[in-house]
Structures are given as structure tokens and as C-alpha cells.
Design an enzyme around this catalytic site. Structure first.
Site, short mmCIF file in Angstrom:
data_model
loop_
_atom_site.label_atom_id
_atom_site.label_comp_id
_atom_site.label_asym_id
_atom_site.label_seq_id
_atom_site.Cartn_x
_atom_site.Cartn_y
_atom_site.Cartn_z
N LYS A 116 61.97 46.31 75.99
CA LYS A 116 61.74 46.60 77.42
C LYS A 116 61.66 45.28 78.20
O LYS A 116 62.30 45.13 79.24
CB LYS A 116 60.44 47.37 77.60
CG LYS A 116 59.93 47.44 79.04
CD LYS A 116 58.67 48.22 79.21
CE LYS A 116 57.42 47.45 78.99
NZ LYS A 116 56.97 46.56 80.08
N ASN A 117 60.88 44.34 77.68
CA ASN A 117 60.60 43.12 78.45
C ASN A 117 61.73 42.11 78.43
O ASN A 117 61.68 41.12 79.16
CB ASN A 117 59.28 42.50 77.99
CG ASN A 117 58.10 43.35 78.41
OD1 ASN A 117 58.25 44.30 79.18
ND2 ASN A 117 56.94 43.06 77.86
N CYS B 57 47.70 46.50 89.32
CA CYS B 57 47.98 47.61 88.42
C CYS B 57 46.71 47.76 87.57
O CYS B 57 45.75 47.02 87.73
CB CYS B 57 49.20 47.33 87.57
SG CYS B 57 48.94 46.03 86.39
N ARG C 12 47.32 40.68 89.04
CA ARG C 12 48.62 40.14 88.60
C ARG C 12 49.44 39.61 89.78
O ARG C 12 50.48 40.14 90.13
CB ARG C 12 49.37 41.22 87.82
CG ARG C 12 48.56 41.65 86.59
CD ARG C 12 49.21 42.77 85.84
NE ARG C 12 50.42 42.25 85.18
CZ ARG C 12 51.34 43.07 84.67
NH1 ARG C 12 51.21 44.35 84.79
NH2 ARG C 12 52.40 42.57 84.07
N ASP D 164 50.21 41.52 74.63
CA ASP D 164 50.73 42.89 74.57
C ASP D 164 50.44 43.57 73.24
O ASP D 164 50.73 44.76 73.09
CB ASP D 164 52.25 42.92 74.82
CG ASP D 164 52.56 42.56 76.25
OD1 ASP D 164 53.75 42.37 76.57
OD2 ASP D 164 51.61 42.46 77.05
N ARG E 59 56.54 54.48 79.55
CA ARG E 59 57.11 53.32 80.25
C ARG E 59 57.70 52.34 79.25
O ARG E 59 58.64 51.62 79.57
CB ARG E 59 56.03 52.60 81.05
CG ARG E 59 55.42 53.41 82.15
CD ARG E 59 54.54 52.58 83.03
NE ARG E 59 55.24 51.39 83.50
CZ ARG E 59 54.71 50.54 84.37
NH1 ARG E 59 53.51 50.73 84.84
NH2 ARG E 59 55.38 49.48 84.78
C1 EPZ Z 1 55.06 39.87 81.38
O1 EPZ Z 1 54.35 40.18 82.56
C2 EPZ Z 1 55.20 41.18 80.63
N1 EPZ Z 1 55.97 42.13 81.43
C3 EPZ Z 1 53.82 41.75 80.31
O2 EPZ Z 1 54.03 42.90 79.49
C4 EPZ Z 1 53.02 40.72 79.50
O3 EPZ Z 1 51.72 41.22 79.31
C5 EPZ Z 1 52.97 39.39 80.26
O4 EPZ Z 1 54.31 38.95 80.56
C6 EPZ Z 1 52.28 38.30 79.46
O5 EPZ Z 1 52.96 38.08 78.26
C7 EPZ Z 1 57.32 42.03 81.45
O6 EPZ Z 1 57.90 41.16 80.84
C8 EPZ Z 1 58.04 43.06 82.28
P1 EPZ Z 1 52.95 36.55 83.57
P2 EPZ Z 1 54.25 39.09 83.76
O7 EPZ Z 1 53.71 36.23 84.81
O8 EPZ Z 1 55.57 38.50 83.99
C9 EPZ Z 1 48.86 35.26 86.07
C10 EPZ Z 1 53.79 45.10 78.79
O9 EPZ Z 1 52.77 45.61 78.29
N2 EPZ Z 1 49.89 34.97 87.08
O10 EPZ Z 1 53.03 35.67 82.39
O11 EPZ Z 1 53.55 39.72 84.89
C11 EPZ Z 1 48.38 36.70 86.23
O12 EPZ Z 1 46.99 36.75 86.04
C12 EPZ Z 1 53.65 44.19 80.00
O13 EPZ Z 1 54.94 45.24 78.35
C13 EPZ Z 1 49.47 34.42 88.28
O14 EPZ Z 1 48.27 34.20 88.50
O15 EPZ Z 1 53.28 38.03 83.08
C14 EPZ Z 1 49.03 37.46 85.10
O16 EPZ Z 1 48.24 38.53 84.64
C15 EPZ Z 1 52.25 44.23 80.59
N3 EPZ Z 1 50.40 34.15 89.24
C16 EPZ Z 1 49.16 36.39 84.02
O17 EPZ Z 1 49.36 35.15 84.75
C17 EPZ Z 1 51.74 34.38 89.04
O18 EPZ Z 1 52.56 34.08 89.95
C18 EPZ Z 1 50.35 36.61 83.14
O19 EPZ Z 1 51.44 36.74 84.03
C19 EPZ Z 1 52.14 34.94 87.81
C20 EPZ Z 1 51.22 35.23 86.84
#
Ligand code: EPZ
Length: 417
Positions: free
Chosen positions: A22-23, A115, A120, A304, A396
Site C-alpha cells: 500500500k505504502n 487522523c 500528522r 507500522d 484500508r
Molecule cells: C508514512 O506516513 C506511512 N504512510 C505511515 O503508514 C507510516 O506510519 C509513516 O510513514 C512512518 O513510517 C504512507 O506511506 C502512506 P512521515 P507519513 O511523514 O508520510 C511528523 C500505515 O499504517 N511529521 O514520516 O505521514 C508527524 O508527527 C501508515 O500504513 C511532521 O511533523 O509519515 C508524523 O506523524 C500510517 N511534519 C511523523 O513525522 C511533516 O511535514 C511521521 O511522518 C511530516 C511528518
């Protein structure tokens, strides 16, 4: 709304085929906004989030056919607006921002909003795109982005954000000049996106490491691309083998991307073996021991997989400490596991899990994708019946999970609530 009804206590045995990731699929599908030619994606998992993405892409001017895990995409005249009705259901919609600015010079993307697992924010996406020349306003909950032509820039992320790296990587491919993304995310899904873009003619190097170089090109062609296997689905089924004291062989299992998880599960008492059919997973000698886990960016322990491994820890001897350092509110499964007899105490970003002899089936509520998986795993091991409600969360990110589990012996069925 559907629920899953599970009669626990059956050791799962047999073979499971891991679906496409998915990711990896989500950013790769959004990258098709960058392309000027038709493209085909294979091994695409049939998931709720994929359908949402294809609906959004169709609105943005990239209509697609989706049949039998193949997506055929034909780019048409692009439109800049990603509507709130769709974006609010899937935070990853923000991944259309970089591609729209790169192709159109404008984007109107609804703020993803929070969410279940936290606010996030997307500030790192926006600040990176501003360095490339974009200007943003926030209007009635929409991020309005504009730029004349994106320019290559040297971007240093405060945090190795997965989505931020993906958005900037896509934008940089069509920007004028060279870009450097420093402190970039190294997740395998980011690497799969980079490989796809390279197949379409992008000039990228260093992907999978902290510093990625991109030289902008004037346009990108199409290609046919297979989505990589889903390492988190694989990890979830590995835990299913352990928690039910069964033995599963995972076909298409990306074991080389699961090192941190496999090392931790081995320490807890699981055994792994590479066979010609795939990765064999079972307990080493019957009992499991607790372990301490801290979630980290790749190649560290994946956030995850935190909820799923916590379910396993509930039945391990001794205590485990789980520290969630990536996502701000990812313990929604704890109270539900406690309803099944788990002994878990929360303290800030950590959970202390004390193993119990047995879990007891109960009605429980899914709250987010991986918490739902954790409850299904607990239900597979629990004595009696577990009903996991609101499993649209599960749909999802897991393709036909109850069918795959039933095929290896689980007593599990989907029911209308
Ligand atoms: C990706 O989310 C994944 N989703 C998430 O998987 C996964 O948990 C996450 O990466 C961490 O590995 C997809 O790939 C579609 P991040 P993403 O940007 O891109 C902070 C699942 O279960 N942050 O690395 O949103 C914020 O706190 C999903 O499959 C900022 O502060 O992850 C966030 O929680 C859930 N500002 C944390 O970093 C930003 O601009 C991780 O975010 C971006 C992020």
C-alpha cells in the site's frame, strides 16, 4: 459497517501470498500526475486507500482502469484541485501537492486534517516546496500553492519524513536544475517510488540513503511497473504465526526489508527459515519472551508494526517496553487489548506490557489501520469469540485479510454490523 468474528485458539499453518505494498503504491500512483504518457502498474493491492487514490487521480485528470491488481493510467488535462471530501478520508492525498506544482504550477489541496493516530502535520512538505519556489496560502481549509516554475534546491529535513521525502522527490524530478534532499527517508517504499520515477526517465541517485540527488528533466514518459511486496502485511502474518503458535510460509515476502523486525521477533523466541516457497515463520520452542522496542525511521523498528508486535508481547513471558517515537498517538489498540485481558500500562510515549497466560475473546473496536490488525491478531490467539468492529479501517491496508487467514486455518468471518 462490517465486523470480523473470530473464534480464537487455532494454530495457523500453511502458505500466505503477500500482496503489493500500500505504502509504495500510493506515492507511485500519485507520481503518474508527473507523466505525459500512459502507464501500467502491476501487483497493485485491491485496498480502500487505492480506490480512494484512483478516485482522486481521476478528478485531477488521470483516469485509470483497475482490474485484477493492474492499474492502467492515461494522463489527460490536469486539474489543480483535490477536494476535501476525498482528502479527509486519506491523509496520503497530500502526495498530489508536489506533482501538481511541478506540472501545473498550482495546487488546491484540502488540508489533510488529523487522523486517529495524531495531527500528522505536513509542514516539512510545505517548507521544502517553498525552498523550490512555491508560495502557499491557507484558504477555507485548503492549501493553495502556486509557483512559476519549481527550481531545484538543497533541502534538509528536520526529520526523515516519508511523505515529505516522496513529495519533494516527485517535485524535484521536473524542477529546473538540481536538488539535494538531505536527511531523506530511507524506507523501501521511498526507494520503490524513486525506481519507478527513474523508469519514467527521472534522474535520481542516492535514494535509500540520507542524501538524495535529483536533476530536473523537462518531462517524464510512461512505463510498466510492478509494485513491491508489502513488508508490513508480511510482518503482520509473521506475528500471526507466532501468536497462534502455528507455522506459516510467506510467498513474496520482502525479508531483506524486515531485518529490525525479524531480529526483535527472534529475540522473543521466533524461528525463521528461508525456504524455496518463501519465508517460514514459527515459534522456536513453544514459549515467547518479552522484549523492548523503540520505533524508529527505517531501517529501525517500523512504527507500522508496533501495534501488531504489542499483541504478541501480551502473551510472552515477562515484560516488554514499547516506545513509540514516530507517531504521536499510536496506542489506540491498548485499551481494546486490555478488554481481552491484556496487562498494559501507558506512560507517555511508552507502554509497559506484562505477559499474561491467555487472552479472552471480546467485542473490540478498531480505531486505525494497524490497531485493527493488532486486535485481529489478539483474537486469533484468544480463548472464545472476538468481534472486531469498524473494520473499514482494516480494509484500508489489508487485501482480503479474512480470506487469507481462513485459508491457513483461522476461524474468521466478515459480518454486517
Ligand atoms: C508514512 O506516513 C506511512 N504512510 C505511515 O503508514 C507510516 O506510519 C509513516 O510513514 C512512518 O513510517 C504512507 O506511506 C502512506 P512521515 P507519513 O511523514 O508520510 C511528523 C500505515 O499504517 N511529521 O514520516 O505521514 C508527524 O508527527 C501508515 O500504513 C511532521 O511533523 O509519515 C508524523 O506523524 C500510517 N511534519 C511523523 O513525522 C511533516 O511535514 C511521521 O511522518 C511530516 C511528518
Amino acid at each position: 459497517m462490517d465486523k470480523l468474528v473470530i473464534e480464537g485458539g487455532v494454530p495457523l499453518t500453511g502458505q500466505v501470498t503477500i500482496s503489493g505494498s500500500k505504502n509504495a503504491a500510493l506515492p507511485i500512483l500519485f507520481a503518474s500526475i508527473l507523466l505525459s504518457e500512459p502507464t501500467t502498474f502491476t501487483n497493485v493491492p485491491m485496498l480502500r486507500d487505492i480506490h480512494t487514490t484512483l478516485k482522486l487521480l481521476s478528478i485531477l485528470g488521470c483516469p485509470a482502469d483497475f482490474d485484477n491488481n493492474v492499474v492502467s493510467m492515461t494522463p489527460c488535462t490536469l486539474s489543480p484541485e483535490a477536494p476535501y471530501e476525498l482528502v479527509k478520508t486519506m491523509r496520503a492525498s497530500v502526495l498530489c501537492l508536489g506533482p501538481l506544482l511541478a506540472r501545473l504550477g498550482e495546487a488546491r489541496v484540502a488540508m489533510p486534517g488529523g487522523c486517529a493516530i495524531g495531527a500528522r502535520p505536513v509542514n516539512l512538505h510545505l517548507s521544502g516546496l517553498e525552498k523550490m519556489g512555491a508560495r502557499f496560502e491557507l484558504e477555507e481549509g485548503y492549501i493553495i500553492g502556486r509557483c512559476r516554475k519549481l527550481k531545484g534546491a538543497h533541502i534538509i529535513f528536520d526529520f526523515p519524513t516519508v511523505g515529505g521525502t516522496e513529495n519533494l522527490l516527485m517535485a524535484a524530478c521536473l524542477a529546473e536544475g538540481d536538488s539535494i534532499l538531505e536527511n531523506a527517508a530511507k524506507e523501501p517504499e521511498v526507494v520503490d517510488l524513486a525506481n519507478f520515477l527513474i523508469h519514467c526517465g527521472a534522474k535520481i541517485s542516492g535514494h535509500g540513503a540520507s542524501i538524495v540527488h535529483v536533476s530536473g528533466v523537462s518531462s517524464l514518459g510512461g512505463c510498466s511497473y510492478p509494485i513491491m511486496p508489502d513488508r508490513i502485511e508480511a510482518g503482520t502474518f509473521i506475528v500471526a504465526a507466532g501468536i497462534t503458535d502455528g507455522e506459516l510460509v510467506l510467498q513474496n515476502c520482502p525479508s531483506e526489508e524486515l531485518d529490525a523486525l525479524l531480529v526483535k521477533l527472534s529475540a522473543m523466541g521466533m524461528h525463521f527459515e528461508n525456504t524455496k516457497e518463501g519465508l517460514l515463520a514459527r515459534r522456536r520452542n513453544g514459549s515467547l519472551r518479552g522484549a523492548d522496542v523503540r520505533t524508529q525511521p527505517y531501517p529501525g523498528f517500523p512504527t507500522d508494526m508496533q501495534a501488531q508486535v504489542m499483541a504478541l508481547m501480551c502473551l510472552a513471558e515477562g515484560s516488554s517496553v514499547v516506545e513509540e517515537s514516530i507517531v504521536e498517538n499510536r496506542f489506540m489498540h491498548v485499551q481494546e487489548l486490555a478488554r481481552m485481558g491484556a496487562d498494559i500500562r501507558l506512560s507517555g510515549h511508552s507502554a509497559i506490557v506484562r505477559g499474561v497466560g491467555q487472552l479472552i475473546g471480546a467485542p473490540v473496536m478498531a480505531s486505525d489501520l494497524r490497531a485493527s490488525a493488532s486486535l485481529v491478531l489478539a483474537g486469533l490467539a484468544a480463548k472464545g469469540t472476538t468481534q472486531v468492529q469498524r473494520i473499514y479501517h482494516l480494509d484500508r491496508g489489508y487485501e482480503r485479510i479474512e480470506t487469507k487467514l481462513a485459508a491457513v486455518g483461522a476461524r474468521i468471518r466478515r459480518k454486517k454490523e
